[in-house]
Design a protein around this motif. Sequence first.
Motif, PDB file in Angstrom:
ATOM      1  N   VAL A  57      -2.794   5.786  -1.478  1.00  0.00           N
ATOM      2  CA  VAL A  57      -3.859   6.549  -0.127  1.00  0.00           C
ATOM      3  C   VAL A  57      -2.593   7.714   0.250  1.00  0.00           C
ATOM      4  N   LEU A  58      -3.466   8.789   0.779  1.00  0.00           N
ATOM      5  CA  LEU A  58      -3.711   9.979   0.411  1.00  0.00           C
ATOM      6  C   LEU A  58      -3.411  10.101   2.161  1.00  0.00           C
ATOM      7  N   LEU A  59      -2.463  10.687   2.927  1.00  0.00           N
ATOM      8  CA  LEU A  59      -2.183  10.806   4.318  1.00  0.00           C
ATOM      9  C   LEU A  59      -2.257  12.578   4.907  1.00  0.00           C
ATOM     10  N   ILE A  60      -2.579  12.776   5.380  1.00  0.00           N
ATOM     11  CA  ILE A  60      -2.908  14.421   5.509  1.00  0.00           C
ATOM     12  C   ILE A  60      -2.518  15.130   7.143  1.00  0.00           C
ATOM     13  N   THR A  61      -2.359  16.082   7.395  1.00  0.00           N
ATOM     14  CA  THR A  61      -2.406  15.858   8.793  1.00  0.00           C
ATOM     15  C   THR A  61      -1.648  17.399   9.037  1.00  0.00           C
ATOM     16  N   GLY A  62      -2.809  17.642   9.775  1.00  0.00           N
ATOM     17  CA  GLY A  62      -2.649  19.356  10.006  1.00  0.00           C
ATOM     18  C   GLY A  62      -4.107  20.141   9.603  1.00  0.00           C
ATOM     19  N   PRO A  63      -4.848  21.549   9.816  1.00  0.00           N
ATOM     20  CA  PRO A  63      -5.364  21.736   9.731  1.00  0.00           C
ATOM     21  C   PRO A  63      -5.301  22.394   7.784  1.00  0.00           C
ATOM     22  N   VAL A  64      -6.475  22.646   7.246  1.00  0.00           N
ATOM     23  CA  VAL A  64      -6.499  23.291   5.397  1.00  0.00           C
ATOM     24  C   VAL A  64      -5.585  24.497   5.902  1.00  0.00           C
ATOM     25  N   THR A  65      -4.541  24.662   5.221  1.00  0.00           N
ATOM     26  CA  THR A  65      -4.533  26.561   5.302  1.00  0.00           C
ATOM     27  C   THR A  65      -4.774  26.911   4.393  1.00  0.00           C
ATOM     28  N   SER A 125      -7.584  30.777  14.035  1.00  0.00           N
ATOM     29  CA  SER A 125      -6.499  30.819  13.242  1.00  0.00           C
ATOM     30  C   SER A 125      -7.143  32.000  12.101  1.00  0.00           C
ATOM     31  N   TYR A 126      -6.983  32.704  11.536  1.00  0.00           N
ATOM     32  CA  TYR A 126      -7.676  33.359  10.543  1.00  0.00           C
ATOM     33  C   TYR A 126      -6.954  32.606   8.988  1.00  0.00           C
ATOM     34  N   ASN A 127      -5.545  32.043   9.210  1.00  0.00           N
ATOM     35  CA  ASN A 127      -5.547  31.591   8.125  1.00  0.00           C
ATOM     36  C   ASN A 127      -5.957  30.062   7.408  1.00  0.00           C
ATOM     37  N   LEU A 128      -6.343  29.452   8.396  1.00  0.00           N
ATOM     38  CA  LEU A 128      -7.111  28.140   7.649  1.00  0.00           C
ATOM     39  C   LEU A 128      -8.399  28.378   7.449  1.00  0.00           C
ATOM     40  N   VAL A 129      -8.740  27.227   6.254  1.00  0.00           N
ATOM     41  CA  VAL A 129     -10.386  27.171   5.660  1.00  0.00           C
ATOM     42  C   VAL A 129     -10.975  26.306   6.514  1.00  0.00           C
ATOM     43  N   GLY A 130     -10.406  25.352   7.638  1.00  0.00           N
ATOM     44  CA  GLY A 130     -11.033  24.481   8.015  1.00  0.00           C
ATOM     45  C   GLY A 130     -10.799  22.862   8.228  1.00  0.00           C
ATOM     46  N   PRO A 131     -10.961  22.233   8.934  1.00  0.00           N
ATOM     47  CA  PRO A 131     -10.845  20.931   8.127  1.00  0.00           C
ATOM     48  C   PRO A 131     -10.845  20.301   7.322  1.00  0.00           C
ATOM     49  N   VAL A 132     -10.020  18.900   7.358  1.00  0.00           N
ATOM     50  CA  VAL A 132      -9.281  18.498   5.679  1.00  0.00           C
ATOM     51  C   VAL A 132     -10.862  17.916   4.945  1.00  0.00           C
ATOM     52  N   ASP A 133     -11.841  17.669   5.864  1.00  0.00           N
ATOM     53  CA  ASP A 133     -13.323  16.932   5.299  1.00  0.00           C
ATOM     54  C   ASP A 133     -14.020  18.327   4.151  1.00  0.00           C
ATOM     55  N   THR A 134     -13.334  19.034   4.486  1.00  0.00           N
ATOM     56  CA  THR A 134     -13.930  20.795   3.834  1.00  0.00           C
ATOM     57  C   THR A 134     -13.934  20.985   2.545  1.00  0.00           C
ATOM     58  N   ILE A 135     -12.409  20.097   2.329  1.00  0.00           N
ATOM     59  CA  ILE A 135     -11.976  20.436   0.849  1.00  0.00           C
ATOM     60  C   ILE A 135     -12.348  19.091   0.040  1.00  0.00           C
ATOM     61  N   ILE A 136     -11.847  17.702   0.382  1.00  0.00           N
ATOM     62  CA  ILE A 136     -11.734  16.975   0.213  1.00  0.00           C
ATOM     63  C   ILE A 136     -12.803  15.860   0.236  1.00  0.00           C
ATOM     64  N   LEU A 175       0.996  -1.155  -0.043  1.00  0.00           N
ATOM     65  CA  LEU A 175      -0.089  -0.205   0.314  1.00  0.00           C
ATOM     66  C   LEU A 175       0.455   1.355   0.264  1.00  0.00           C
ATOM     67  N   TRP A 176       0.712   2.203  -1.099  1.00  0.00           N
ATOM     68  CA  TRP A 176       1.786   3.195  -1.489  1.00  0.00           C
ATOM     69  C   TRP A 176       1.135   4.750  -0.492  1.00  0.00           C
ATOM     70  N   VAL A 177       1.236   5.061   0.518  1.00  0.00           N
ATOM     71  CA  VAL A 177       1.092   6.477   0.915  1.00  0.00           C
ATOM     72  C   VAL A 177       1.786   7.644   0.653  1.00  0.00           C
ATOM     73  N   PHE A 178       0.659   8.380   0.069  1.00  0.00           N
ATOM     74  CA  PHE A 178       1.665   9.881  -0.186  1.00  0.00           C
ATOM     75  C   PHE A 178       0.911  10.901   1.162  1.00  0.00           C
ATOM     76  N   HIS A 179       1.717  11.588   1.619  1.00  0.00           N
ATOM     77  CA  HIS A 179       2.008  12.244   3.180  1.00  0.00           C
ATOM     78  C   HIS A 179       1.680  13.666   2.117  1.00  0.00           C
ATOM     79  N   ILE A 180       1.171  14.622   2.885  1.00  0.00           N
ATOM     80  CA  ILE A 180       0.917  16.228   2.477  1.00  0.00           C
ATOM     81  C   ILE A 180       0.607  16.687   4.486  1.00  0.00           C
ATOM     82  N   ASN A 181       1.711  17.870   5.248  1.00  0.00           N
ATOM     83  CA  ASN A 181       1.628  18.530   5.688  1.00  0.00           C
ATOM     84  C   ASN A 181       0.535  19.625   5.647  1.00  0.00           C
ATOM     85  N   THR A 182      -0.725  19.808   6.355  1.00  0.00           N
ATOM     86  CA  THR A 182      -1.452  20.785   5.535  1.00  0.00           C
ATOM     87  C   THR A 182      -1.053  22.313   6.348  1.00  0.00           C
ATOM     88  N   GLY A 183      -0.411  22.657   7.797  1.00  0.00           N
ATOM     89  CA  GLY A 183      -0.338  23.258   8.155  1.00  0.00           C
ATOM     90  C   GLY A 183      -0.287  22.822   9.614  1.00  0.00           C
TER      91      GLY A 183
END
Length: 143
Positions: free
Chosen positions: A54-62, A98-109, A11-19
């Motif tokens: 798999v897309l592995l995401i950490t952090g709130p989305v900036t 925070s002023y710079n956050l769009v929100g949790p990941v599930d609001t984007i994807i 299982l290959w995983v791509f990791h993104i740190n969103t802030g």
Amino acid sequence: MVLPKSFKRSLWVFHINTGSCNGCDIEIIAALTPRYDVERFGIKLVGSPRHADVLLITGPVTRQMVEKVKTAYQQMPEPKAVIVVGNCGSTGHTFHTSYNLVGPVDTIIPVDVYVPGCPPRPEAIIDGVVKAWLKLETLEAKR
């Protein structure tokens, strides 16, 4: 239907740190160390979303990461799964005002698996990846 070898063995995983504060990222690295050694199960970090299951995401989305997250998700081949690691990606947690956050990941994807904790233990992250693995096997079996 017979599953492809790719799902039976790796299982290959791509990791993104969103802030995030990097606490979750340290725990992900801990899961790769010899103590937990997720690579023995075929779980591997890859450098491109085009090769990932798999897309592995950490952090709130900036604001700066919204388009990057959408692009990475769109570049992944089907079937795919998204795992959010840590409380920040699920709710915004400490940074929710925070002023710079769009929100949790599930609001984007769309998100398939949530791994709660601040930061979550490597065992919890491994459990989340296994849940994503089972989801992918189910999707592939329906094809």
